[in-house]
Design a protein around this motif. Structure first.
Motif, PDB file in Angstrom:
ATOM      1  N   HIS A   1       2.365  11.556  -9.105  1.00  0.00           N
ATOM      2  CA  HIS A   1       2.376  11.671  -7.645  1.00  0.00           C
ATOM      3  C   HIS A   1       2.524  13.151  -7.270  1.00  0.00           C
ATOM      4  N   PRO A   2       1.906  13.584  -6.152  1.00  0.00           N
ATOM      5  CA  PRO A   2       2.031  15.014  -5.772  1.00  0.00           C
ATOM      6  C   PRO A   2       3.428  15.445  -5.332  1.00  0.00           C
TER       7      PRO A   2
ATOM      8  N   GLY B   1       0.798  -1.221   0.000  1.00  0.00           N
ATOM      9  CA  GLY B   1       0.000   0.000   0.000  1.00  0.00           C
ATOM     10  C   GLY B   1       0.822   1.258   0.000  1.00  0.00           C
ATOM     11  N   ASP B   2       0.105   2.397   0.044  1.00  0.00           N
ATOM     12  CA  ASP B   2       0.764   3.697   0.177  1.00  0.00           C
ATOM     13  C   ASP B   2       1.045   3.931   1.665  1.00  0.00           C
ATOM     14  N   SER B   3       1.653   5.053   1.988  1.00  0.00           N
ATOM     15  CA  SER B   3       2.056   5.292   3.385  1.00  0.00           C
ATOM     16  C   SER B   3       0.858   5.251   4.337  1.00  0.00           C
TER      17      SER B   3
ATOM     18  N   THR C   1      -0.223  12.395   4.703  1.00  0.00           N
ATOM     19  CA  THR C   1       0.414  11.605   3.641  1.00  0.00           C
ATOM     20  C   THR C   1      -0.002  12.234   2.312  1.00  0.00           C
ATOM     21  N   SER C   2       0.513  11.673   1.230  1.00  0.00           N
ATOM     22  CA  SER C   2       0.153  12.209  -0.088  1.00  0.00           C
ATOM     23  C   SER C   2      -1.330  11.966  -0.368  1.00  0.00           C
TER      24      SER C   2
ATOM     25  N   LYS D   1      -3.703   5.523  -4.974  1.00  0.00           N
ATOM     26  CA  LYS D   1      -4.705   6.195  -5.812  1.00  0.00           C
ATOM     27  C   LYS D   1      -4.336   6.116  -7.290  1.00  0.00           C
ATOM     28  N   ILE D   2      -3.033   6.139  -7.601  1.00  0.00           N
ATOM     29  CA  ILE D   2      -2.611   6.010  -9.006  1.00  0.00           C
ATOM     30  C   ILE D   2      -2.981   4.602  -9.522  1.00  0.00           C
ATOM     31  N   VAL D   3      -2.710   3.580  -8.704  1.00  0.00           N
ATOM     32  CA  VAL D   3      -3.047   2.205  -9.112  1.00  0.00           C
ATOM     33  C   VAL D   3      -4.561   2.106  -9.367  1.00  0.00           C
ATOM     34  N   ASP D   4      -5.363   2.646  -8.449  1.00  0.00           N
ATOM     35  CA  ASP D   4      -6.821   2.583  -8.596  1.00  0.00           C
ATOM     36  C   ASP D   4      -7.301   3.384  -9.804  1.00  0.00           C
ATOM     37  N   PHE D   5      -6.658   4.529 -10.044  1.00  0.00           N
ATOM     38  CA  PHE D   5      -7.053   5.356 -11.189  1.00  0.00           C
ATOM     39  C   PHE D   5      -6.861   4.571 -12.497  1.00  0.00           C
TER      40      PHE D   5
END
Ligand code: 13P
Ligand code: SF4
Length: 304
Positions: free
Chosen positions: A198-199, A39-41, A128-129, A217-221
């Motif tokens: 990524h931001p 996952g992400d952070s 987090t981002s 969120k990028i993976v889901d997008f």
């Protein structure tokens, strides 16, 4: 021992040692493949905070493992390579933040999760981002100190014009090297592609993107979009999960491949050694950890 044998051994040791393996998307594919959660952070922190396992093997960089230890002080938290750091986290040190706070009395400090435990302990809240905009909003403040990532800070500031941002001049070397030119070259080559970044990328890059978000969120997008091809502006490790979760989609990366060397210090043999030898134990000073825990939990509550 080859990777297949190592993977088998890791699965066996996980059961024996009551361990969970958490991994970030930037891990090598073979490391992601032995993880119980990727996952992400934010997702990693949330998963660490609710696991019932006695040992947490954290496949990521040190601030992520430290966050898990702060949230679960009674657990055995291991990082397979003890010097897996983060360039961005190194861009702010306690002495500097203390001075900056004195220059801006009463202004709340929002720190990115990519910071040491000491920096977290000196902050009012972390983000987090994935939740930075919501976290800043939750403060209802007129001004905030935001650091150490100036790019994430600008991304949030663009969305909250009513708040004055005092922005720390830090950045991630990996994302800073993703240029508008490299993104636009790919867009020219693949005109139907969507740009997802990524931001931590520069404002010049985030402003031309179709989507800006955390790694999850990028993976889901990519998975949920109708588009067939995507220009990705983040570290190359994310490709493994995108290919697994969105097999029909094509993804392309900027020419100078974004690569985080720190993340790549976590190798499969080191994950195996971590479980076998119980190394390397993550520890955080008790006083620092107690303060940092409050700040991390404040973030978790603000982004539920
Ligand atoms: P995420 O929380 O989006 O996974 O980002 C972590 C990171 O270090 C990006 O460089
Ligand atoms: Fe740190 Fe950048 Fe690596 Fe993320 S990609 S861990 S911000 S150095």
């Amino acid at each position: 021992m080859n990777y297949t044998e190592m993977t088998k051994e890791i699965e066996k040791l996980k059961k024996e040692k009551d361990a969970i393996i958490l991994a970030h998307y930037y891990m090598k594919p073979e490391v992601q493949d032995v993880a119980d959660y990727i996952g992400d952070s934010l997702g990693l922190a949330r998963t660490a905070a609710k696991t019932d396992k006695q040992t947490i093997v954290f496949c990521g960089v040190d601030f992520m493992a430290e966050t898990a230890k702060i949230l679960m002080p009674d657990r055995n938290v291991l990082i397979p390579y003890s010097r897996a750091g983060c360039f961005l986290a190194d861009m702010i040190i306690p002495e500097e933040l203390i001075e900056y706070k004195q220059e801006h009395p009463g202004v709340p400090v929002v720190s990115y999760i990519n910071t040491t435990a000491q920096i977290k302990a000196l902050s009012d809240i972390i983000c987090t981002s994935s939740n930075a905009v919501d976290v800043v909003k939750s403060l209802h403040a007129k001004e905030v100190i935001f650091g150490p990532d100036k790019n994430l800070a600008q991304y949030v500031a663009d969305r909250l014009p009513e708040v004055t941002f005092h922005i720390w001049e830090g950045y991630c070397q990996v994302h800073e090297r993703i240029t508008t030119q490299s993104i636009l070259e790919l867009k020219k080559k693949y005109p139907t592609a969507a740009i997802a970044v990524h931001p931590e990328c520069t404002p010049q890059v985030t402003r031309i993107a179709d989507f800006v978000g955390s790694t999850t969120k990028i993976v889901d997008f990519v998975k949920n979009s109708d588009k067939k091809i995507f220009v990705i502006g983040t570290e190359i490790g994310i490709a493994h999960q995108i290919r697994k979760k969105a097999p029909g989609k094509r993804i392309v990366f900027p020419k100078a491949t974004p690569l985080c060397y720190n993340m790549k210090t976590i190798t499969l043999p080191r994950v195996l050694a971590a479980l076998k030898k119980n190394q390397f134990e993550v520890s955080v000073d008790k006083n620092v950890a107690a303060k940092a825990k409050v700040v991390i939990e404040r973030m978790l509550a603000a982004s539920r």
